[in-house]
Design a protein around this motif. Structure first.
Motif, PDB file in Angstrom:
ATOM      1  N   UNK A  14       0.809  -1.225   0.000  1.00 52.67           N
ATOM      2  CA  UNK A  14       0.000   0.000   0.000  1.00 52.67           C
ATOM      3  C   UNK A  14       0.842   1.276   0.000  1.00 52.67           C
ATOM      4  N   UNK A  15       2.155   1.137   0.028  1.00 50.65           N
ATOM      5  CA  UNK A  15       3.047   2.307   0.107  1.00 50.65           C
ATOM      6  C   UNK A  15       3.568   2.744  -1.260  1.00 50.65           C
ATOM      7  N   UNK A  16       3.038   2.173  -2.332  1.00 48.19           N
ATOM      8  CA  UNK A  16       3.525   2.493  -3.678  1.00 48.19           C
ATOM      9  C   UNK A  16       2.859   3.751  -4.229  1.00 48.19           C
ATOM     10  N   UNK A  17       2.936   4.840  -3.444  1.00 46.61           N
ATOM     11  CA  UNK A  17       2.279   6.092  -3.826  1.00 46.61           C
ATOM     12  C   UNK A  17       2.904   6.674  -5.084  1.00 46.61           C
ATOM     13  N   UNK A  18       2.043   7.139  -5.974  1.00 45.71           N
ATOM     14  CA  UNK A  18       2.514   7.714  -7.237  1.00 45.71           C
ATOM     15  C   UNK A  18       2.087   9.166  -7.425  1.00 45.71           C
ATOM     16  N   UNK A  19       1.276   9.681  -6.496  1.00 47.61           N
ATOM     17  CA  UNK A  19       0.856  11.066  -6.631  1.00 47.61           C
ATOM     18  C   UNK A  19      -0.171  11.462  -5.603  1.00 47.61           C
ATOM     19  N   UNK A  20      -0.731  12.682  -5.792  1.00 43.86           N
ATOM     20  CA  UNK A  20      -1.737  13.248  -4.894  1.00 43.86           C
ATOM     21  C   UNK A  20      -3.006  13.555  -5.677  1.00 43.86           C
ATOM     22  N   UNK A  21      -4.153  13.199  -5.106  1.00 45.97           N
ATOM     23  CA  UNK A  21      -5.439  13.487  -5.738  1.00 45.97           C
ATOM     24  C   UNK A  21      -5.636  14.998  -5.846  1.00 45.97           C
ATOM     25  N   UNK A  22      -6.102  15.437  -7.002  1.00 45.82           N
ATOM     26  CA  UNK A  22      -6.397  16.856  -7.222  1.00 45.82           C
ATOM     27  C   UNK A  22      -7.899  17.043  -7.035  1.00 45.82           C
ATOM     28  N   UNK A  23      -8.278  17.705  -5.965  1.00 42.93           N
ATOM     29  CA  UNK A  23      -9.689  17.914  -5.657  1.00 42.93           C
ATOM     30  C   UNK A  23     -10.329  16.645  -5.125  1.00 42.93           C
TER      31      UNK A  23
ATOM     32  N   UNK B  11     -15.844   7.765  -5.549  1.00 39.90           N
ATOM     33  CA  UNK B  11     -15.520   6.390  -5.901  1.00 39.90           C
ATOM     34  C   UNK B  11     -15.979   6.087  -7.328  1.00 39.90           C
ATOM     35  N   UNK B  12     -15.113   5.496  -8.119  1.00 37.48           N
ATOM     36  CA  UNK B  12     -15.346   5.110  -9.519  1.00 37.48           C
ATOM     37  C   UNK B  12     -15.486   6.286 -10.483  1.00 37.48           C
ATOM     38  N   UNK B  13     -15.190   7.490 -10.005  1.00 38.04           N
ATOM     39  CA  UNK B  13     -15.288   8.678 -10.871  1.00 38.04           C
ATOM     40  C   UNK B  13     -13.928   9.016 -11.470  1.00 38.04           C
ATOM     41  N   UNK B  14     -13.967   9.704 -12.602  1.00 41.01           N
ATOM     42  CA  UNK B  14     -12.739  10.190 -13.224  1.00 41.01           C
ATOM     43  C   UNK B  14     -12.268  11.437 -12.481  1.00 41.01           C
ATOM     44  N   UNK B  15     -10.964  11.613 -12.462  1.00 35.58           N
ATOM     45  CA  UNK B  15     -10.374  12.782 -11.820  1.00 35.58           C
ATOM     46  C   UNK B  15      -8.940  12.934 -12.275  1.00 35.58           C
ATOM     47  N   UNK B  16      -8.160  13.656 -11.488  1.00 39.78           N
ATOM     48  CA  UNK B  16      -6.747  13.867 -11.813  1.00 39.78           C
ATOM     49  C   UNK B  16      -5.906  13.735 -10.567  1.00 39.78           C
ATOM     50  N   UNK B  17      -4.635  13.414 -10.788  1.00 38.59           N
ATOM     51  CA  UNK B  17      -3.661  13.413  -9.699  1.00 38.59           C
ATOM     52  C   UNK B  17      -2.432  14.177 -10.154  1.00 38.59           C
TER      53      UNK B  17
END
Length: 131
Positions: A48-57, A61-67
């Protein structure tokens, strides 16, 4: 001002389209689950530590977004010590801290530029193991 110029130069790269695998809040650290959806990262286990970025806004759940996987990220609720490393929390999924974990996985998420902004640079390593 050199700092402002540097921040402007790196503020937009690293924005990636994602699909959330759970409800995400602005600035939460994320990693891809087995379905390729982004879920909250946590430094208590390698998986669970394989972080690749931060959620933007906020992203449902199951929605499109950006990181943001690189560049500058700002959140007015933060209170970082500028110049200090920012780590993935081992205690709270998705959370960030300036206290490095003392066991298990240490994931540097970036460097604080100001009290409310950071340069996102995700990098995972095991505590106590030189690589």
């Amino acid at each position: 001002d050199e700092i402002a110029t540097a921040i402007d130069a790196v503020s937009s790269p690293g924005t990636v389209a994602i699909t959330a695998g759970e409800t995400l809040a602005d600035g939460e650290a994320v990693y891809p689950n087995a379905s390729g959806k982004m879920v909250k990262a946590k430094a208590d286990a390698h998986a669970t530590a394989k972080a690749v970025g931060l959620a933007i806004g906020a992203i449902s759940n199951n929605a499109a977004g950006s990181m943001r996987s690189g560049g500058v990220f700002t959140n007015s609720s933060w209170a970082w010590t500028p110049g200090g490393e920012i780590f993935l929390s081992a205690a709270t999924a998705g959370a960030l801290t300036q206290t490095e974990p003392t066991t298990g996985v240490s994931c540097t998420m970036g460097i604080a530029i100001t009290a409310t902004s950071m340069l996102v640079l995700p990098m995972m390593r095991y505590v106590g193991i030189d690589v």
